[in-house]
Enzyme design. Structure first.
Site, PDB file in Angstrom:
ATOM      1  N   LYS A   8     -12.708  -6.050   6.230  1.00  0.00           N
ATOM      2  CA  LYS A   8     -12.576  -7.422   6.160  1.00  0.00           C
ATOM      3  C   LYS A   8     -12.443  -8.348   7.611  1.00  0.00           C
ATOM      4  O   LYS A   8     -13.537  -9.515   7.203  1.00  0.00           O
ATOM      5  CB  LYS A   8     -11.035  -7.431   5.573  1.00  0.00           C
ATOM      6  CG  LYS A   8     -10.701  -8.940   6.157  1.00  0.00           C
ATOM      7  CD  LYS A   8      -8.943  -9.114   5.689  1.00  0.00           C
ATOM      8  CE  LYS A   8      -8.397  -8.006   6.435  1.00  0.00           C
ATOM      9  NZ  LYS A   8      -8.517  -9.034   7.627  1.00  0.00           N
ATOM     10  N   ASP A  54      -8.217 -15.909   6.077  1.00  0.00           N
ATOM     11  CA  ASP A  54      -7.764 -14.613   6.058  1.00  0.00           C
ATOM     12  C   ASP A  54      -5.989 -14.572   5.434  1.00  0.00           C
ATOM     13  O   ASP A  54      -5.540 -15.232   4.909  1.00  0.00           O
ATOM     14  CB  ASP A  54      -8.086 -14.350   7.402  1.00  0.00           C
ATOM     15  CG  ASP A  54      -7.853 -13.044   7.592  1.00  0.00           C
ATOM     16  OD1 ASP A  54      -8.409 -12.138   6.977  1.00  0.00           O
ATOM     17  OD2 ASP A  54      -7.578 -12.498   8.594  1.00  0.00           O
ATOM     18  N   GLU A  55      -6.068 -12.994   5.137  1.00  0.00           N
ATOM     19  CA  GLU A  55      -5.471 -12.549   3.946  1.00  0.00           C
ATOM     20  C   GLU A  55      -4.326 -13.655   3.370  1.00  0.00           C
ATOM     21  O   GLU A  55      -3.443 -13.721   3.492  1.00  0.00           O
ATOM     22  CB  GLU A  55      -4.515 -11.894   5.205  1.00  0.00           C
ATOM     23  CG  GLU A  55      -4.546 -11.370   6.637  1.00  0.00           C
ATOM     24  CD  GLU A  55      -4.852  -9.869   5.721  1.00  0.00           C
ATOM     25  OE1 GLU A  55      -4.339 -10.085   5.420  1.00  0.00           O
ATOM     26  OE2 GLU A  55      -4.409  -8.812   6.766  1.00  0.00           O
ATOM     27  N   GLN A  68      -1.743  -5.690  -0.437  1.00  0.00           N
ATOM     28  CA  GLN A  68      -1.067  -5.599   0.340  1.00  0.00           C
ATOM     29  C   GLN A  68      -0.382  -6.846   0.472  1.00  0.00           C
ATOM     30  O   GLN A  68       0.287  -6.971   1.497  1.00  0.00           O
ATOM     31  CB  GLN A  68      -2.028  -5.244   1.945  1.00  0.00           C
ATOM     32  CG  GLN A  68      -2.443  -3.884   1.200  1.00  0.00           C
ATOM     33  CD  GLN A  68      -4.078  -4.080   3.080  1.00  0.00           C
ATOM     34  OE1 GLN A  68      -3.264  -3.752   3.762  1.00  0.00           O
ATOM     35  NE2 GLN A  68      -4.781  -3.450   2.279  1.00  0.00           N
ATOM     36  N   ARG A  82      -1.964   3.300   6.360  1.00  0.00           N
ATOM     37  CA  ARG A  82      -1.894   2.889   7.276  1.00  0.00           C
ATOM     38  C   ARG A  82      -2.462   4.490   8.614  1.00  0.00           C
ATOM     39  O   ARG A  82      -2.805   4.364   9.586  1.00  0.00           O
ATOM     40  CB  ARG A  82      -0.274   3.173   8.247  1.00  0.00           C
ATOM     41  CG  ARG A  82       0.186   1.485   8.051  1.00  0.00           C
ATOM     42  CD  ARG A  82      -0.727   0.373   7.491  1.00  0.00           C
ATOM     43  NE  ARG A  82      -1.141   0.163   6.464  1.00  0.00           N
ATOM     44  CZ  ARG A  82      -2.571  -0.893   6.796  1.00  0.00           C
ATOM     45  NH1 ARG A  82      -2.668  -1.169   7.825  1.00  0.00           N
ATOM     46  NH2 ARG A  82      -2.778  -0.598   5.306  1.00  0.00           N
TER      47      ARG A  82
END
Length: 729
Positions: free
Chosen positions: A30, A222-223, A253, A613
């Site tokens: 990303k 972002d995010e 997420q 993760r």
């Protein structure tokens, strides 16, 4: 340079003809796409000051700016409008302050400043600060601001009023109104105001909005799954006209609803910006195929999501391994054992391992186990268990009860929970003690003798405190550490104080206190099984004093250490080997989820984050029994374990098992013990212990009540236990 990107990454970088949604699966590159896209825009006619790039952390902004600088040069990169929402909007508000009634020199209140002002307002309104705890009021005001509710709108919001009435804070809208006005009078904003006033600036001054629309010709975020309503609304204000906006994120997420994040912002982006083109980054560069496949099978159980099929071109790898422990104690031992086993293979450093858990309180078991095995660790994004404020408060009570002359313990708890003994009084006690060369405790027990100059009301409060501690000390002489400790926690008012809050942080503090009680219970049980003697509170303090001494400096550097952290803290990080602990119902998923399908889906997304993760190995562990407030509760495996396709989970055929020992609601007192000699024990016999799990009897010695058995446990090693008190199943 663009040739280094895969097909989907390249397509997302090259498309600039309208709104763009980039769904970036875990480990799919990303950040690379964002940096290449900004570099591409700079190379194709955009000036740096015409690009607005918003991130959630300063660290992310710095890293992206450095990457961009390597591609287009530092001169261009430093002129980008790139930073966090708050830093960028602060810059705008300083420029435009006069338009919203502030000076350009306005200050920004941090959390402590904000809480202090709220505390003053509560006091001025003569409200009960137990009912209106400043931290709770502050959190509620923050939530209102994140929903862009000004005080007037908040007062008119029926749902907000109902919630406040139910929580016994019906005057909250009035506190909010006063807080809002006092901040304006002080020419100050808090962090949430940086969003609210930016939105109001653009809403109330169309000419200012138009100016920034003209300046920010391309907007990147972002995010995006982590944005709240206010952040999303400002993006819409700025981008609605020219539609040159690119948002990047992963709905799978989205795990920060407790901070105000709203998954609907990313799920409904294509409805808000009707001509949006969506690109999906589905190649995972981090994890093995087995880990990616397991995570995919899990997240497919969520109904509210943007469908995608993440894949990996890395090796197949090992299936996710499920560890079945008899107890939370054995869970810690099994995880430490697995780490040691993988380390022996010679391929891994300690820093290649992470232990993730749902709640902060779970760290204690792992800290204790790793310390005993001399395996180095660090707590990421938090404090070691015995350094947490609420634990230090309780331990200060324990210390003062065991040693009333302990000055530091005395000062820490003399007014906690609040009993009206202020700093002025404490300073007078200290002065009197220093003059006479005696302890603070001595002074408050004989105030006349030491000329303690306080008025009658304060004298009564000091006397009540002395009587409280004396009563605890008398109990400690005859009770075991568990009984004394739990009595102190209840009667001191600490637990009652912690029960007043309703935020996740308050819940975490209560869980930490509960875990301290579990530690007390385990300490007493273990000592009783090994050495039939009266276990005092002072014995427990001696044990944990060694622990807290070892804690010093534990988080100070990033040397070769195992990482312990909550799953929330792990987002954005990666490790070669990951252990996800406590996979039990009411722990993960949390008991706070209740009947909410939306909350359950967020818990599943949190589990997805945990699994993804891992680069090479992922282990999931659960305990069949877990200590809860000093009692043994029997647990059922998490429903999420059933959500993972069995092809990708090595569970030893046990995934669906329920607790065999008792129903989930059963509990047994921690320090009342079964009598083991009721059955005949012989060398070579296989046994199951309530906390240490399965083992083999290798030696028996002694007679009657003093009979001891040496048992070699699979995970706990050799232990010598008094059969009279041993907790065999």
């Amino acid at each position: 340079m663009i040739e280094e990107l895969n097909e989907e990454q390249r397509a997302a970088v090259l498309y600039n003809d309208g709104p763009l949604l980039v769904i970036a699966g875990a480990g799919s590159g990303k950040t690379r796409v964002l940096t290449y896209k900004i570099a591409y825009l700079l190379e194709h006619g955009y000036r740096p000051w015409n690009i607005l790039a918003l991130t959630f952390t300063n660290k992310a902004a710095r890293e992206m700016k450095e990457r961009i600088a390597r591609q287009v040069g530092y001169a261009q990169a430093r002129r980008l409008w790139m930073g966090t929402f708050h830093s960028i909007f602060l810059h705008i508000l300083h420029r435009e302050a006069a338009s919203i009634g502030f000076t350009s020199r306005f200050t920004v209140y941090d959390t402590a400043d904000s809480k202090s002002l709220i505390r003053s307002i509560i006091r001025e309104m003569k409200l009960n600060d137990k009912q209106y705890k400043p931290a709770n009021v502050q959190a509620q005001i923050s939530r209102a601001k994140n929903r862009l509710l000004t005080p007037d709108r908040y007062a008119a919001d029926q749902q907000a009023n109902e919630i406040d009435n139910r929580s016994g804070m019906s005057a909250l809208h009035d506190i909010y109104q006063r807080y809002w006005l006092r901040c304006r009078q002080a020419d100050a904003m808090d962090f949430d105001d940086l969003l609210v006033y930016t939105y109001l600036l653009f809403q109330q001054h169309p000419e200012v909005l138009e100016r920034y629309r003209q300046q920010f010709q391309y907007i990147l975020v972002d995010e995006y799954q982590d944005t709240n309503f206010a952040q999303h609304s400002i993006i819409v204000q700025l981008a609605a006209e020219h539609q040159r906006v690119c948002v990047v994120g992963d709905d799978a997420q989205s795990i920060y609803s407790f901070r105000g994040a709203n998954i609907d912002n990313i799920l409904s982006f294509t409805k808000v910006f009707a001509n949006t083109k969506t690109f999906k980054l589905e190649q995972n560069y981090r994890s093995t195929q087995a880990i990616v496949n397991a995570a995919n099978s899990l997240i497919k159980k969520n109904s509210r999501q943007i469908p995608k099929e993440v894949f990996s071109k890395k090796a197949e790898g090992d299936a996710i391994e499920l560890l079945h422990a008899y107890s939370d104690t054995e869970e810690g031992l099994m995880v430490a054992g697995k780490i040691a086993e993988l380390r022996r293979s010679g391929h891994y450093h300690y820093a290649d391992f992470a232990i993730l858990y749902r709640t902060n309180a779970q760290s204690r078991i792992f800290e204790e186990t790793l310390r005993k095995r001399e395996m180095p660790y660090r707590i990421y994004g938090g404090m070691s268990f015995y350094q947490r404020k609420e634990i230090k408060d309780v331990v200060a009570y324990f210390r003062l009860v065991s040693n009333p002359n302990d000055e530091e313990a005395f000062k820490r708890i003399i007014n906690y929970p609040a009993r009206g003994i202020g700093e002025t009084t404490v300073n007078k006690v200290i002065a009197a003690a220093n003059t006479a060369n005696v302890s603070l405790w001595t002074v408050i027990n004989a105030p006349d003798v030491y000329d303690l100059n306080v008025h009658k009301g304060t004298l009564g409060k000091l006397q009540s405190f002395a009587e409280l501690i004396t009563g605890f000390a008398e109990s400690a002489a005859t009770q075991n550490a568990y009984e004394t400790g739990t009595g102190i926690i209840r009667q001191s008012g600490i637990m009652n104080d912690l029960m007043q809050g309703h935020d996740p942080e308050d819940e975490s503090r209560r869980e930490n206190i509960e875990e301290l009680v579990n530690d007390l219970s385990n300490f007493c049980s273990e000592r009783l099984e090994e050495d039939n003697k009266h276990i005092l509170l002072s014995d427990f303090l001696s044990e944990i004093s060694l622990i807290t001494d070892q804690d010093t400096g534990n988080d100070k550097n990033n040397a070769d250490k195992i990482t312990l952290m909550t799953v929330h803290a792990a987002k954005g990080l990666e490790f070669k080997n990951v252990f996800v602990a406590g996979m039990e119902e009411n722990l993960f998923p949390s008991s706070l989820v209740g009947d909410s399908p939306r909350a359950m889906e967020e818990e599943r997304r949190l589990f997805y984050v945990a699994i993804t993760r891992a680069e090479e190995h992922c282990f999931l562990s659960y305990a069949k029994s877990r200590m809860r407030y000093g009692q043994m509760d029997f647990c059922n495996p998490s429903r999420f374990l059933h959500d993972i396709d069995s092809r990708y989970l090595n569970d030893g055929g046990k995934r669906g098992e329920k607790s065999s020992s008792a129903p989930a609601s059963s509990s047994a007192p921690a320090v009342s013990h079964k009598s083991a000699p009721a059955f005949h024990m012989i060398v070579g016999q296989q046994v199951e212990h309530e906390r240490f799990g399965a083992g083999e009897v290798i030696r028996i010695e002694g007679e009657g009540d003093n009979t001891k058995a040496t048992i070699r446990f699979e995970n706990a090693g050799e232990k010598q236990l008094l059969l009279r008190f041993a907790r065999f199943k």
